[in-house]
Design a protein around this motif. Structure first.
Motif, PDB file in Angstrom:
ATOM      1  N   GLY A  93       0.833  -0.988   0.574  1.00 38.39           N
ATOM      2  CA  GLY A  93       0.832  -2.441   0.747  1.00 38.39           C
ATOM      3  C   GLY A  93       0.375  -3.049   1.870  1.00 38.39           C
ATOM      4  N   CYS A 103      -1.977  -6.571   1.086  1.00 36.58           N
ATOM      5  CA  CYS A 103      -2.968  -6.418   0.286  1.00 36.58           C
ATOM      6  C   CYS A 103      -3.313  -7.808  -0.123  1.00 36.58           C
ATOM      7  CB  CYS A 103      -2.322  -5.526  -0.607  1.00 36.58           C
ATOM      8  SG  CYS A 103      -2.246  -3.969  -0.549  1.00 36.58           S
ATOM      9  N   TYR A 108      -2.567  -3.916  -4.700  1.00 34.63           N
ATOM     10  CA  TYR A 108      -1.126  -3.205  -4.099  1.00 34.63           C
ATOM     11  C   TYR A 108      -1.577  -1.700  -3.904  1.00 34.63           C
ATOM     12  CZ  TYR A 108      -0.602  -0.846  -8.642  1.00 34.63           C
ATOM     13  OH  TYR A 108      -0.676   0.107  -9.649  1.00 34.63           O
ATOM     14  N   CYS A 112      -4.530  -0.606  -0.624  1.00 34.72           N
ATOM     15  CA  CYS A 112      -4.674  -1.678  -1.486  1.00 34.72           C
ATOM     16  C   CYS A 112      -5.714  -1.417  -2.525  1.00 34.72           C
ATOM     17  CB  CYS A 112      -5.213  -3.039  -0.762  1.00 34.72           C
ATOM     18  SG  CYS A 112      -3.918  -3.408   0.613  1.00 34.72           S
ATOM     19  N   CYS A 116      -3.408  -5.233  -9.760  1.00 30.32           N
ATOM     20  CA  CYS A 116      -2.508  -5.994 -10.560  1.00 30.32           C
ATOM     21  C   CYS A 116      -2.779  -5.776 -12.006  1.00 30.32           C
ATOM     22  CB  CYS A 116      -1.950  -7.311 -10.161  1.00 30.32           C
ATOM     23  SG  CYS A 116      -1.688  -7.105  -8.343  1.00 30.32           S
ATOM     24  N   ASP A 128       3.626  -7.248  -6.782  1.00 29.52           N
ATOM     25  CA  ASP A 128       4.235  -6.836  -5.398  1.00 29.52           C
ATOM     26  C   ASP A 128       3.086  -6.187  -4.706  1.00 29.52           C
ATOM     27  OD1 ASP A 128       6.742  -6.752  -3.639  1.00 29.52           O
ATOM     28  OD2 ASP A 128       5.732  -4.509  -3.909  1.00 29.52           O
ATOM     29  N   HIS A 129       2.756  -6.432  -3.569  1.00 22.01           N
ATOM     30  CA  HIS A 129       1.821  -5.737  -2.760  1.00 22.01           C
ATOM     31  C   HIS A 129       2.119  -4.068  -2.473  1.00 22.01           C
ATOM     32  CE1 HIS A 129       4.343  -7.119   0.546  1.00 22.01           C
ATOM     33  NE2 HIS A 129       4.177  -5.945   1.364  1.00 22.01           N
TER      34      HIS A 129
END
Length: 153
Positions: A93, A103, A108, A112, A116, A128-129
């Motif tokens: 992250g 990220c 993520y 990274c 998403c 959420d990273h």
């Protein structure tokens, strides 16, 4: 200072009885030939009277006075003792030279590299990273933490 240096024939950057030790002075400066002490201070990553002690894990920089960021991967959040970069990479992250950035939006995970889901609700499909779960839930018709399942299935 100068008198101490002239007592030995050690080449620049060396000290000790037989010149067996290397100086660790800032900017490659000269050290005292018998003690190894550096009149200009220790190079980043070193500390001690003779600048011969490497920074302990979790610290870096001049006189080991800076703490490594907690997002460095590996044991004790270890980082490069000289400049603080995370030698073993970043925790999941996080990214950047010193793993001090989360990220970027839309990404993520480890390095990274995850993207998403396009089915995350919201304007930028944010997640959420660390784990990739959609921040604002799923678009209509999709379910699951990462909005990867169609309700139609």
């Amino acid at each position: 200072m100068c008198a101490e240096r002239s007592k030995s024939n050690c080449p620049a950057g060396r000290f000790g009885l037989t010149c067996e030790r290397q100086c660790n002075c800032i900017n490659g400066g000269s050290c005292f030939v018998h003690s190894g002490g550096c009149p200009s201070g220790c190079a980043p990553g070193y500390t001690g009277e003779d600048c011969g002690t490497e920074c302990k894990a979790g610290y870096y920089g001049i006189q080991c006075g800076r703490r490594c960021i907690v997002n460095c991967a590996g044991s004790n959040n270890a980082c490069n003792r000289v400049d603080g970069r995370c030698d073993e990479g970043c925790n999941i992250g996080y990214t950047g030279y010193k793993c001090d950035q989360i990220c970027p939006t839309g990404k993520y995970g480890l390095q990274c590299n995850g993207r998403c889901s396009v089915h995350c609700a919201g304007l930028n499909n944010t997640c959420d990273h660390v784990d990739g779960k959609c921040d604002e839930g799923c678009d209509k018709g999709y379910i699951g933490g990462m909005c990867e399942q169609s309700k139609m299935s």
